[in-house]
Design a protein around this motif. Sequence first.
Motif, PDB file in Angstrom:
ATOM      1  N   ALA A 103       0.837  -1.206   0.000  1.00 47.66           N
ATOM      2  CA  ALA A 103       0.000   0.000   0.000  1.00 47.66           C
ATOM      3  C   ALA A 103       0.871   1.256   0.000  1.00 47.66           C
ATOM      4  O   ALA A 103       0.588   2.214  -0.726  1.00 47.66           O
ATOM      5  CB  ALA A 103      -0.929  -0.008   1.209  1.00 47.66           C
ATOM      6  N   SER A 106       2.532   1.645  -3.406  1.00 48.10           N
ATOM      7  CA  SER A 106       1.565   2.182  -4.356  1.00 48.10           C
ATOM      8  C   SER A 106       1.410   3.684  -4.163  1.00 48.10           C
ATOM      9  O   SER A 106       1.402   4.456  -5.118  1.00 48.10           O
ATOM     10  CB  SER A 106       0.226   1.476  -4.178  1.00 48.10           C
ATOM     11  OG  SER A 106      -0.778   2.095  -4.931  1.00 48.10           O
ATOM     12  N   ASN A 131     -10.661  -6.489  -1.436  1.00 49.55           N
ATOM     13  CA  ASN A 131      -9.823  -5.302  -1.576  1.00 49.55           C
ATOM     14  C   ASN A 131      -8.428  -5.644  -2.091  1.00 49.55           C
ATOM     15  O   ASN A 131      -7.809  -4.842  -2.778  1.00 49.55           O
ATOM     16  CB  ASN A 131      -9.703  -4.554  -0.254  1.00 49.55           C
ATOM     17  CG  ASN A 131     -10.893  -3.676   0.016  1.00 49.55           C
ATOM     18  OD1 ASN A 131     -11.402  -3.028  -0.888  1.00 49.55           O
ATOM     19  ND2 ASN A 131     -11.343  -3.666   1.248  1.00 49.55           N
ATOM     20  N   HIS A 135      -7.083  -3.676  -5.250  1.00 51.93           N
ATOM     21  CA  HIS A 135      -5.918  -2.790  -5.251  1.00 51.93           C
ATOM     22  C   HIS A 135      -4.880  -3.222  -6.279  1.00 51.93           C
ATOM     23  O   HIS A 135      -4.322  -2.386  -6.995  1.00 51.93           O
ATOM     24  CB  HIS A 135      -5.296  -2.716  -3.849  1.00 51.93           C
ATOM     25  CG  HIS A 135      -6.120  -1.935  -2.896  1.00 51.93           C
ATOM     26  ND1 HIS A 135      -6.501  -2.427  -1.677  1.00 51.93           N
ATOM     27  CD2 HIS A 135      -6.661  -0.694  -2.978  1.00 51.93           C
ATOM     28  CE1 HIS A 135      -7.225  -1.529  -1.055  1.00 51.93           C
ATOM     29  NE2 HIS A 135      -7.348  -0.471  -1.824  1.00 51.93           N
TER      30      HIS A 135
END
Length: 180
Positions: A103, A106, A131, A135
């Motif tokens: 995360a 990203s 999710n 993602h």
Amino acid sequence: MNKFGQGDFLGAIADFGESIWVNPNLAPVHYFLGTSSESWGNYWAAINDYTQAIENNPEFADAYYMRGNIYCKFGDYQRAIDDFTQFIVFHPDIDRTYYARGAIRSYVGDNQGAIEDFTQFINLNPHPNYNNYYHRGVIYYLLGNYQEAIEDLENSLRICSYLKNIAFYQRVQQAIEQLR
């Protein structure tokens, strides 16, 4: 430790502080002092305590993970990535760290690194949630890998349909239609 378990974080901080005064080289005491400080909202003290735990025992993996979370919270993303990477060195089989690092990667624009981390998370997790595929699918889209994006978004839809998350389902369905 008893005060910490009871939620008396100030009492735990005092007790751990006394233990450190007696023996300043006990990494677990610094770690638990860090978790107490963090629970109390004193994040800078927690970073210091986790750092001290790591200095006393460079293989204290949980201290890296906890410190990485705080670095992330304060926007120090490179330090968070570094700490999560160090945690992974010691625990390559724990999925949550790949997701957290992915995360952040990203967010900072390291899409290829994020793909690798999300893929590892999905591979390690026997029950990935919608999710996770979503993602990774979005990142595939950003990289121009539309077929992979569609596959991941469809996996996200398949999982999501069991959970009855209608708003999310509709949003992903629209994204797939736009990609086709």
